[in-house]
Design a protein around this motif. Structure first.
Motif, PDB file in Angstrom:
ATOM      1  N   VAL A 134       0.861  -1.193   0.000  1.00 32.57           N
ATOM      2  CA  VAL A 134       0.000   0.000   0.000  1.00 32.57           C
ATOM      3  C   VAL A 134       0.891   1.235   0.000  1.00 32.57           C
ATOM      4  O   VAL A 134       1.651   1.473   0.944  1.00 32.57           O
ATOM      5  N   GLY A 135       0.821   2.026  -1.081  1.00 31.91           N
ATOM      6  CA  GLY A 135       1.647   3.214  -1.203  1.00 31.91           C
ATOM      7  C   GLY A 135       1.074   4.387  -0.446  1.00 31.91           C
ATOM      8  O   GLY A 135      -0.049   4.345   0.062  1.00 31.91           O
ATOM      9  N   TYR A 136       1.855   5.464  -0.386  1.00 30.23           N
ATOM     10  CA  TYR A 136       1.414   6.657   0.336  1.00 30.23           C
ATOM     11  C   TYR A 136       0.112   7.210  -0.234  1.00 30.23           C
ATOM     12  O   TYR A 136      -0.808   7.561   0.511  1.00 30.23           O
ATOM     13  N   GLY A 137       0.045   7.302  -1.554  1.00 31.17           N
ATOM     14  CA  GLY A 137      -1.161   7.834  -2.178  1.00 31.17           C
ATOM     15  C   GLY A 137      -2.378   6.994  -1.864  1.00 31.17           C
ATOM     16  O   GLY A 137      -3.458   7.517  -1.544  1.00 31.17           O
ATOM     17  N   GLN A 138      -2.207   5.680  -1.930  1.00 30.88           N
ATOM     18  CA  GLN A 138      -3.314   4.781  -1.612  1.00 30.88           C
ATOM     19  C   GLN A 138      -3.725   4.909  -0.155  1.00 30.88           C
ATOM     20  O   GLN A 138      -4.916   4.913   0.183  1.00 30.88           O
ATOM     21  N   GLY A 139      -2.731   5.018   0.720  1.00 35.06           N
ATOM     22  CA  GLY A 139      -3.017   5.143   2.142  1.00 35.06           C
ATOM     23  C   GLY A 139      -3.783   6.407   2.466  1.00 35.06           C
ATOM     24  O   GLY A 139      -4.737   6.390   3.252  1.00 35.06           O
ATOM     25  N   VAL A 140      -3.368   7.513   1.850  1.00 35.54           N
ATOM     26  CA  VAL A 140      -4.060   8.786   2.076  1.00 35.54           C
ATOM     27  C   VAL A 140      -5.504   8.698   1.594  1.00 35.54           C
ATOM     28  O   VAL A 140      -6.433   9.155   2.280  1.00 35.54           O
ATOM     29  N   ILE A 141      -5.702   8.115   0.424  1.00 31.38           N
ATOM     30  CA  ILE A 141      -7.066   7.998  -0.111  1.00 31.38           C
ATOM     31  C   ILE A 141      -7.923   7.096   0.776  1.00 31.38           C
ATOM     32  O   ILE A 141      -9.090   7.381   1.030  1.00 31.38           O
ATOM     33  N   TRP A 142      -7.337   5.998   1.243  1.00 32.30           N
ATOM     34  CA  TRP A 142      -8.056   5.132   2.185  1.00 32.30           C
ATOM     35  C   TRP A 142      -8.551   5.946   3.381  1.00 32.30           C
ATOM     36  O   TRP A 142      -9.725   5.874   3.763  1.00 32.30           O
ATOM     37  N   GLU A 143      -7.648   6.712   3.969  1.00 29.29           N
ATOM     38  CA  GLU A 143      -7.999   7.473   5.172  1.00 29.29           C
ATOM     39  C   GLU A 143      -8.983   8.609   4.868  1.00 29.29           C
ATOM     40  O   GLU A 143      -9.844   8.928   5.699  1.00 29.29           O
ATOM     41  N   ILE A 144      -8.882   9.192   3.687  1.00 29.41           N
ATOM     42  CA  ILE A 144      -9.841  10.231   3.296  1.00 29.41           C
ATOM     43  C   ILE A 144     -11.239   9.638   3.210  1.00 29.41           C
ATOM     44  O   ILE A 144     -12.203  10.181   3.770  1.00 29.41           O
ATOM     45  N   VAL A 145     -11.361   8.522   2.510  1.00 30.50           N
ATOM     46  CA  VAL A 145     -12.674   7.905   2.312  1.00 30.50           C
ATOM     47  C   VAL A 145     -13.265   7.417   3.630  1.00 30.50           C
ATOM     48  O   VAL A 145     -14.443   7.657   3.929  1.00 30.50           O
ATOM     49  N   LEU A 146     -12.456   6.738   4.441  1.00 31.69           N
ATOM     50  CA  LEU A 146     -12.954   6.208   5.703  1.00 31.69           C
ATOM     51  C   LEU A 146     -13.362   7.326   6.665  1.00 31.69           C
ATOM     52  O   LEU A 146     -14.395   7.234   7.345  1.00 31.69           O
ATOM     53  N   THR A 147     -12.559   8.378   6.725  1.00 34.66           N
ATOM     54  CA  THR A 147     -12.885   9.490   7.630  1.00 34.66           C
ATOM     55  C   THR A 147     -14.064  10.289   7.096  1.00 34.66           C
ATOM     56  O   THR A 147     -14.884  10.793   7.878  1.00 34.66           O
ATOM     57  N   PHE A 148     -14.171  10.413   5.782  1.00 34.47           N
ATOM     58  CA  PHE A 148     -15.350  11.054   5.184  1.00 34.47           C
ATOM     59  C   PHE A 148     -16.603  10.295   5.609  1.00 34.47           C
ATOM     60  O   PHE A 148     -17.617  10.894   5.993  1.00 34.47           O
ATOM     61  N   SER A 149     -16.538   8.977   5.557  1.00 34.92           N
ATOM     62  CA  SER A 149     -17.660   8.147   5.967  1.00 34.92           C
ATOM     63  C   SER A 149     -18.030   8.403   7.423  1.00 34.92           C
ATOM     64  O   SER A 149     -19.214   8.538   7.777  1.00 34.92           O
ATOM     65  N   LEU A 150     -17.024   8.470   8.275  1.00 35.07           N
ATOM     66  CA  LEU A 150     -17.251   8.749   9.699  1.00 35.07           C
ATOM     67  C   LEU A 150     -17.889  10.117   9.900  1.00 35.07           C
ATOM     68  O   LEU A 150     -18.896  10.255  10.603  1.00 35.07           O
ATOM     69  N   MET A 151     -17.308  11.147   9.278  1.00 33.69           N
ATOM     70  CA  MET A 151     -17.799  12.521   9.468  1.00 33.69           C
ATOM     71  C   MET A 151     -19.176  12.709   8.862  1.00 33.69           C
ATOM     72  O   MET A 151     -20.029  13.418   9.415  1.00 33.69           O
ATOM     73  N   PHE A 152     -19.428  12.078   7.737  1.00 32.47           N
ATOM     74  CA  PHE A 152     -20.744  12.158   7.100  1.00 32.47           C
ATOM     75  C   PHE A 152     -21.803  11.552   8.017  1.00 32.47           C
ATOM     76  O   PHE A 152     -22.925  12.061   8.124  1.00 32.47           O
ATOM     77  N   THR A 153     -21.437  10.476   8.706  1.00 33.30           N
ATOM     78  CA  THR A 153     -22.349   9.841   9.654  1.00 33.30           C
ATOM     79  C   THR A 153     -22.594  10.739  10.860  1.00 33.30           C
ATOM     80  O   THR A 153     -23.718  10.831  11.365  1.00 33.30           O
ATOM     81  N   VAL A 154     -21.544  11.388  11.346  1.00 30.91           N
ATOM     82  CA  VAL A 154     -21.696  12.324  12.468  1.00 30.91           C
ATOM     83  C   VAL A 154     -22.692  13.424  12.112  1.00 30.91           C
ATOM     84  O   VAL A 154     -23.603  13.735  12.890  1.00 30.91           O
ATOM     85  N   TYR A 155     -22.537  13.989  10.932  1.00 30.55           N
ATOM     86  CA  TYR A 155     -23.451  15.054  10.504  1.00 30.55           C
ATOM     87  C   TYR A 155     -24.871  14.522  10.317  1.00 30.55           C
ATOM     88  O   TYR A 155     -25.845  15.132  10.762  1.00 30.55           O
ATOM     89  N   GLY A 156     -24.993  13.393   9.655  1.00 34.53           N
ATOM     90  CA  GLY A 156     -26.313  12.878   9.333  1.00 34.53           C
ATOM     91  C   GLY A 156     -27.099  12.400  10.529  1.00 34.53           C
ATOM     92  O   GLY A 156     -28.334  12.454  10.537  1.00 34.53           O
ATOM     93  N   THR A 157     -26.406  11.912  11.566  1.00 32.28           N
ATOM     94  CA  THR A 157     -27.114  11.340  12.715  1.00 32.28           C
ATOM     95  C   THR A 157     -27.090  12.205  13.964  1.00 32.28           C
ATOM     96  O   THR A 157     -27.875  11.974  14.892  1.00 32.28           O
ATOM     97  N   MET A 158     -26.189  13.221  13.998  1.00 33.42           N
ATOM     98  CA  MET A 158     -26.068  14.010  15.222  1.00 33.42           C
ATOM     99  C   MET A 158     -26.147  15.518  15.006  1.00 33.42           C
ATOM    100  O   MET A 158     -26.586  16.242  15.897  1.00 33.42           O
ATOM    101  N   VAL A 159     -25.711  15.989  13.853  1.00 29.02           N
ATOM    102  CA  VAL A 159     -25.664  17.432  13.618  1.00 29.02           C
ATOM    103  C   VAL A 159     -26.887  17.945  12.868  1.00 29.02           C
ATOM    104  O   VAL A 159     -27.451  18.981  13.214  1.00 29.02           O
ATOM    105  N   ASP A 160     -27.309  17.233  11.852  1.00 24.11           N
ATOM    106  CA  ASP A 160     -28.440  17.641  11.035  1.00 24.11           C
ATOM    107  C   ASP A 160     -29.692  17.815  11.912  1.00 24.11           C
ATOM    108  O   ASP A 160     -30.107  16.882  12.599  1.00 24.11           O
ATOM    109  N   PRO A 161     -30.298  19.021  11.907  1.00 25.14           N
ATOM    110  CA  PRO A 161     -31.498  19.237  12.731  1.00 25.14           C
ATOM    111  C   PRO A 161     -32.683  18.395  12.289  1.00 25.14           C
ATOM    112  O   PRO A 161     -33.645  18.227  13.037  1.00 25.14           O
TER     113      PRO A 161
END
Length: 247
Positions: A134-161
């Motif tokens: 797993v190269g640096y570019g692949q690793g960064v993209i992995w972490e971007i996608v996974l963290t996007f998923s986490l943050m999107f869930t935070v907004y959708g289930t806890m932040v969105d009124p």
């Protein structure tokens, strides 16, 4: 419409509500990292099948995230610099308080990791690194996608009124997505999604291999999810908390 980021001011640090939030955030982050890193150390100690070990770590992280996010409601239960950044981009926390949260989270993660090192008699602390192939570019993209998923869930289930039927289940669902992401990406990028979670073990061991990946990827993913959800899916008719202080 792009939300205005509230800068805040240094006097926030002396406000009782901010002090209380920082104490709670410190405790929650400490306990999260203690359990998360501890579960990885257990897998290393007892050995066994790699897939079973990955499942064990994923479940441990899912459970502790769900509980800590729920109990740390006073601070918002960020326990993650990437989550704090995502909420900052959305205008839900000021820049100054975000900096205090980041310091809080990193110190808590470091102390939890050092305590585990002491309690286990100096057992090697597992460090987040990229898997072979797993190269640096692949690793960064992995972490971007996974963290996007986490943050999107935070907004959708806890932040969105307009959470609707999801109201009250936010922390549990956030824990679920953390566990699922570890199962999906743990064997490739380690599925950190959290710079503080990666920072503690790296500081204790002095091993910083690939460490920058666990800052760049999660911070981009968290900020991107916060920006997209806040500006494309949430429609507000009022000023966000803290923004009125900047006008």
């Amino acid at each position: 419409m792009v939300q205005k980021i509230a800068l805040g001011c240094t006097t926030e640090a002396t406000r009782p509500d901010c002090i209380q939030a920082l104490v709670v955030e410190f405790i929650a982050t400490f306990l999260f990292v203690f359990t998360g890193v501890g579960s990885s150390m257990v897998v290393d100690k007892v050995g066994g099948d790699a897939l079973v070990g990955l499942f064990f770590v994923a479940v441990a992280h899912a459970l502790v995230v769900a509980v800590m996010v729920s109990t740390a409601h006073i601070s918002g239960g960020h326990i993650n610099p990437a989550v704090t950044l995502g909420l900052l981009v959305g205008g839900h926390i000021t820049v100054f308080r975000s900096i205090l949260y980041w310091i809080d989270q990193l110190v808590a993660a470091a102390l939890a990791s050092y305590l585990l090192y002491y309690l286990t008699g100096g057992q090697t602390t597992p460090v987040h690194t990229l898997a072979t192939g797993v190269g640096y570019g692949q690793g960064v993209i992995w972490e971007i996608v996974l963290t996007f998923s986490l943050m999107f869930t935070v907004y959708g289930t806890m932040v969105d009124p307009k959470k609707g039927p999801l109201a009250g289940y936010g922390p549990t669902l956030v824990g679920f997505v953390v566990g699922a992401n570890i199962l999906a990406g743990g064997a490739f990028s380690a599925a950190s999604m959290n710079p503080a979670r990666s920072f503690g073990p790296a500081l204790v061991t002095g091993i910083w291999t690939d460490h920058w990946v666990y800052w760049v990827g999660p911070l981009i993913g968290g900020a991107l999810a916060g920006f997209i959800y806040e500006n494309f899916f949430i429609h507000r008719s009022h000023v966000l908390l803290g923004q009125d202080q900047e006008n």
